[in-house]
Every structure is written in structure tokens, then in C-alpha cells.
Design a protein around this motif. Structure first.
Motif, PDB file in Angstrom:
ATOM      1  N   SER A  87      24.046  59.319 -78.624  1.00 34.94           N
ATOM      2  CA  SER A  87      24.724  60.257 -78.510  1.00 34.94           C
ATOM      3  C   SER A  87      23.738  61.904 -78.237  1.00 34.94           C
ATOM      4  CB  SER A  87      25.378  61.098 -79.383  1.00 34.94           C
ATOM      5  OG  SER A  87      24.450  60.697 -80.821  1.00 34.94           O
ATOM      6  N   TYR A  88      22.472  61.762 -78.941  1.00 35.57           N
ATOM      7  CA  TYR A  88      21.029  62.665 -78.385  1.00 35.57           C
ATOM      8  C   TYR A  88      21.548  62.658 -77.337  1.00 35.57           C
ATOM      9  CZ  TYR A  88      21.576  62.105 -83.732  1.00 35.57           C
ATOM     10  OH  TYR A  88      20.915  62.002 -85.294  1.00 35.57           O
ATOM     11  N   PHE A  89      21.040  61.525 -75.950  1.00 39.11           N
ATOM     12  CA  PHE A  89      20.884  61.859 -75.007  1.00 39.11           C
ATOM     13  C   PHE A  89      22.480  62.387 -73.914  1.00 39.11           C
ATOM     14  CE2 PHE A  89      17.959  58.011 -76.726  1.00 39.11           C
ATOM     15  CZ  PHE A  89      17.131  58.226 -75.829  1.00 39.11           C
ATOM     16  N   ILE A  90      23.028  61.956 -74.839  1.00 36.24           N
ATOM     17  CA  ILE A  90      24.457  62.976 -73.742  1.00 36.24           C
ATOM     18  C   ILE A  90      24.612  63.947 -74.615  1.00 36.24           C
ATOM     19  CG2 ILE A  90      27.042  63.073 -74.178  1.00 36.24           C
ATOM     20  CD1 ILE A  90      26.862  59.847 -74.606  1.00 36.24           C
ATOM     21  N   ILE A  91      24.283  65.074 -75.129  1.00 36.06           N
ATOM     22  CA  ILE A  91      24.407  66.267 -75.366  1.00 36.06           C
ATOM     23  C   ILE A  91      22.772  65.925 -74.812  1.00 36.06           C
ATOM     24  CG2 ILE A  91      24.166  67.463 -77.420  1.00 36.06           C
ATOM     25  CD1 ILE A  91      25.427  65.691 -79.172  1.00 36.06           C
ATOM     26  N   GLY A  92      21.488  65.924 -75.206  1.00 34.82           N
ATOM     27  CA  GLY A  92      20.963  66.808 -73.937  1.00 34.82           C
ATOM     28  C   GLY A  92      20.855  66.283 -73.001  1.00 34.82           C
ATOM     29  N   LEU A  93      21.761  65.559 -72.049  1.00 34.70           N
ATOM     30  CA  LEU A  93      22.367  65.700 -70.415  1.00 34.70           C
ATOM     31  C   LEU A  93      22.957  66.803 -70.257  1.00 34.70           C
ATOM     32  CD1 LEU A  93      21.878  61.881 -69.944  1.00 34.70           C
ATOM     33  CD2 LEU A  93      20.225  63.623 -68.489  1.00 34.70           C
ATOM     34  N   LEU A  94      24.323  66.699 -71.695  1.00 34.12           N
ATOM     35  CA  LEU A  94      25.219  67.855 -70.841  1.00 34.12           C
ATOM     36  C   LEU A  94      24.743  69.370 -70.891  1.00 34.12           C
ATOM     37  CD1 LEU A  94      28.124  66.866 -72.638  1.00 34.12           C
ATOM     38  CD2 LEU A  94      27.719  66.581 -70.407  1.00 34.12           C
ATOM     39  N   ARG A  95      23.653  69.025 -72.170  1.00 35.15           N
ATOM     40  CA  ARG A  95      23.196  70.836 -72.419  1.00 35.15           C
ATOM     41  C   ARG A  95      22.044  71.203 -71.108  1.00 35.15           C
ATOM     42  NH1 ARG A  95      22.606  73.643 -77.494  1.00 35.15           N
ATOM     43  NH2 ARG A  95      20.815  74.112 -76.383  1.00 35.15           N
ATOM     44  N   TYR A  96      21.476  70.528 -70.267  1.00 35.76           N
ATOM     45  CA  TYR A  96      20.726  70.091 -69.506  1.00 35.76           C
ATOM     46  C   TYR A  96      21.405  70.811 -67.980  1.00 35.76           C
ATOM     47  CZ  TYR A  96      16.942  69.932 -66.195  1.00 35.76           C
ATOM     48  OH  TYR A  96      16.151  69.475 -65.190  1.00 35.76           O
ATOM     49  N   PHE A  97      22.147  70.076 -67.917  1.00 33.97           N
ATOM     50  CA  PHE A  97      23.098  70.113 -66.731  1.00 33.97           C
ATOM     51  C   PHE A  97      23.987  70.954 -66.368  1.00 33.97           C
ATOM     52  CE2 PHE A  97      21.024  65.657 -65.874  1.00 33.97           C
ATOM     53  CZ  PHE A  97      20.443  65.625 -65.416  1.00 33.97           C
ATOM     54  N   ASP A  98      25.079  71.586 -67.535  1.00 35.30           N
ATOM     55  CA  ASP A  98      24.956  72.164 -67.803  1.00 35.30           C
ATOM     56  C   ASP A  98      25.325  73.224 -68.364  1.00 35.30           C
ATOM     57  OD1 ASP A  98      29.242  72.047 -67.380  1.00 35.30           O
ATOM     58  OD2 ASP A  98      28.288  74.018 -67.276  1.00 35.30           O
ATOM     59  N   GLY A  99      25.195  74.253 -67.889  1.00 32.18           N
ATOM     60  CA  GLY A  99      25.120  76.292 -68.769  1.00 32.18           C
ATOM     61  C   GLY A  99      26.209  76.588 -69.358  1.00 32.18           C
ATOM     62  N   GLU A 100      27.503  75.912 -69.455  1.00 27.47           N
ATOM     63  CA  GLU A 100      28.156  76.443 -70.346  1.00 27.47           C
ATOM     64  C   GLU A 100      27.991  75.868 -72.018  1.00 27.47           C
ATOM     65  OE1 GLU A 100      32.459  74.978 -68.997  1.00 27.47           O
ATOM     66  OE2 GLU A 100      31.626  74.199 -68.408  1.00 27.47           O
ATOM     67  N   PHE A 101      26.932  74.238 -71.396  1.00 26.62           N
ATOM     68  CA  PHE A 101      27.600  74.059 -73.516  1.00 26.62           C
ATOM     69  C   PHE A 101      26.817  75.067 -73.846  1.00 26.62           C
ATOM     70  CE2 PHE A 101      29.850  70.353 -70.611  1.00 26.62           C
ATOM     71  CZ  PHE A 101      30.694  69.903 -71.418  1.00 26.62           C
ATOM     72  N   SER A 102      25.288  75.433 -73.207  1.00 27.44           N
ATOM     73  CA  SER A 102      24.060  75.998 -73.958  1.00 27.44           C
ATOM     74  C   SER A 102      25.020  76.586 -75.368  1.00 27.44           C
ATOM     75  CB  SER A 102      23.644  76.283 -73.314  1.00 27.44           C
ATOM     76  OG  SER A 102      23.134  75.280 -72.002  1.00 27.44           O
ATOM     77  N   ASP A 103      25.383  77.504 -75.407  1.00 28.07           N
ATOM     78  CA  ASP A 103      26.269  78.417 -76.402  1.00 28.07           C
ATOM     79  C   ASP A 103      27.174  77.552 -76.706  1.00 28.07           C
ATOM     80  OD1 ASP A 103      24.079  79.924 -74.992  1.00 28.07           O
ATOM     81  OD2 ASP A 103      25.153  80.952 -73.914  1.00 28.07           O
TER      82      ASP A 103
END
Length: 204
Positions: free
Chosen positions: A180-196
Motif C-alpha cells: 500500500s505504501y508503494f501504491i500510494i507513493g506511485l499514485l501521488r507521483y504519477f497523478d497530481g490530483e492525488f497530491s491534495d
């Protein structure tokens, strides 16, 4: 936003922490090697694998020993063992993929609950409990799978048997627990909409 002095201190702390971590891990590893040699010498287990007896479960065919021409050595083709290893690796990959899919589904479930305005206990609790159950289920199921394939690999000695089983269990346990940590990190990195997005931050 960080002010310039605060940002400088933050970066300096990260550098110091990284250097300290490298030094600590290096010293710890070298101390571990030293203690391993000391215990091996004290208890007479140094190079014990060279004289280790065959496992009683080891199934092989006797072949001639070139030193005395007697049928006194059991042999099992490495090609057969490699076939089992390939199947085992495929099963591991499938199981890890299923674990990742379940984790993704739970993360999106949490995002959905958050957007629906559900209570914070439900938003955090339901996906968390389901994730715990999923992790335990995959770990429990894979335990039997790993032991089965490890037995099928037909290792000659107990050390080889245990090393193979430990590597299988460690690899899967690590990925199953922390994917889950790797998935969250990848999602936040590749898709800016998850950052906020609050749900991803809470998962982190």
C-alpha cells in the motif's frame, strides 16, 4: 511553504539522517558477520554445510561416485527443480498481483467514502479493517502454497530447504504487508490530483 532557513535546516537534517543510517547499517552488518564467525568457531559449525547430511525427504537416484565407482551418491536433476521454481515464481506473482488489486480497491473505497461525506471513523476504520483481513488472508493462504512448492523442489539438505523457504516467505510477506505504501507513493507521483486528496494523505 518553508522559509529559506527552515528549508535549509530540513534538507541538512535529511542528509545527516541518511549518512547516519548508512554508517549504522554498515557497522551493524560488520558486527553481525563478526559475531557469526565467533559463534561458528565456538560451536563447531563453521563450514558445516559441506558435511551436512541429506534430508530424509530428499528423493533422488543413486549414481556412481567417480572417486570409487560405487552407487553411493544420490542425485536429483537441477532442471526438474528449476521447473518447480518457475511455477512457484508464477504463483507468487499472481498472489502478489491479487494483493495489490485488493489494496487498490480499498484505497479507492476510502476515497469514495470520503467524498460521500461519511464519518471519519467509517472512512478510516472500514478500509483499514478490510485491509488487515486481506493481508492476513493472503499471508495465511500463501503459507501453505510456499511450503508445498518448497517441498516439491526436493532440496538435498535442511539448510537449502530452509533458505529457500525463508526467501519465499520474506519476499511475499514484505510485498503483501507494505504494498500500500508503494501504491500510494506511485499514485501521488504519477497523478497530481492525488497530491491534495485527504484520503491519500491519511493513508500515508
Amino acid at each position: 511553504a518553508y522559509s529559506d532557513p527552515a528549508l535549509y535546516i530540513f534538507k541538512a537534517n535529511r542528509i545527516i539522517l541518511s549518512i547516519a543510517t548508512v554508517i549504522w547499517t554498515t557497522l551493524y552488518l560488520e558486527k553481525w558477520k563478526l559475531q557469526e564467525k565467533q559463534f561458528a568457531t565456538r560451536y563447531g559449525t563453521d563450514n558445516c554445510e559441506a558435511s551436512e547430511q541429506l534430508r530424509t525427504e530428499f528423493d533422488g537416484q543413486f549414481q556412481r561416485d567417480i572417486s570409487n565407482n560405487n552407487f553411493n551418491k544420490k542425485f536429483y536433476p537441477e532442471s526438474k527443480r528449476n521447473k518447480v521454481r518457475i511455477v512457484s515464481a508464477i504463483v507468487i506473482a499472481i498472489t502478489i498481483t491479487l494483493s495489490v488489486i485488493v489494496t487498490l480497491a480499498l484505497l479507492f473505497l476510502k476515497t469514495y467514502l470520503l467524498k460521500q461525506g461519511q464519518h471519519s471513523i467509517i472512512v478510516s476504520g472500514v478500509p483499514g479493517i478490510l485491509n488487515f483481513i486481506a493481508v492476513k488472508f493472503f499471508a495465511f493462504s500463501y503459507d501453505y502454497v510456499a511450503k508445498y512448492f518448497n517441498q516439491r523442489e526436493n532440496h538435498e539438505t535442511l539448510t537449502q530447504f530452509e533458505d529457500s523457504l525463508i526467501s519465499k516467505m520474506y519476499l511475499f510477506s514484505f510485498l503483501n504487508t507494505f504494498n500500500s505504501y508503494f501504491i500510494i507513493g506511485l499514485l501521488r507521483y504519477f497523478d497530481g490530483e492525488f497530491s491534495d486528496n485527504k484520503s491519500w494523505d491519511e493513508e500515508l
